[in-house]
Design a protein around this motif. Structure first.
Motif: not given
Length: 119
Positions: A30-44
């Motif tokens: 809600e605050k906007g500070t949560a980490h959102e994984w990109s597909s590249d980050e998730a793959r790595e």
């Protein structure tokens, strides 16, 4: 003081820990500070985890053994089901059995008569 302290987050009931952690995750989104994984980050991250796990040879052998057992059990079950599909259960009553015996006798009589006429 020896032993473990019975205070804090780690000593809580797992359901209560999950509830608190969930609230923190929702608040961060809600605050906007949560980490959102990109597909590249998730793959790595997945690649790194795979590399780490595969270093443990005993663990990898256990995984392979379990997969092999599962596969052979599935193949065995498939063979059994194929055999049982071919075997059609049949209700045999006394009348049905007598009819079958008459039909078998008639068949064998016709085979005998075919053999004698062929001579």
């Amino acid at each position: 003081m020896t032993g473990k302290s019975r205070r804090g987050f780690a000593s809580m009931d797992p359901a209560r820990q999950r509830e608190i952690a969930s609230k923190g995750g929702r608040a961060a989104h809600e605050k906007g500070t949560a980490h959102e994984w990109s597909s590249d980050e998730a793959r790595e991250a997945g690649r790194k985890g795979g590399v780490t796990v595969s270093r443990d040879r005993a663990h990898m052998a256990a995984i392979g053994r379990e997969g092999g057992e599962s596969r052979s059990a599935a193949a065995r079950q498939a063979r059994i089901s194929r055999v049982s599909e071919r075997e059609v259960p049949m209700h045999v009553s006394r009348e049905n059995n007598q009819l079958r015996q008459v039909a078998d006798r008639a068949r064998s009589d016709s085979v005998r008569s075919d053999e004698s006429s062929a001579r």
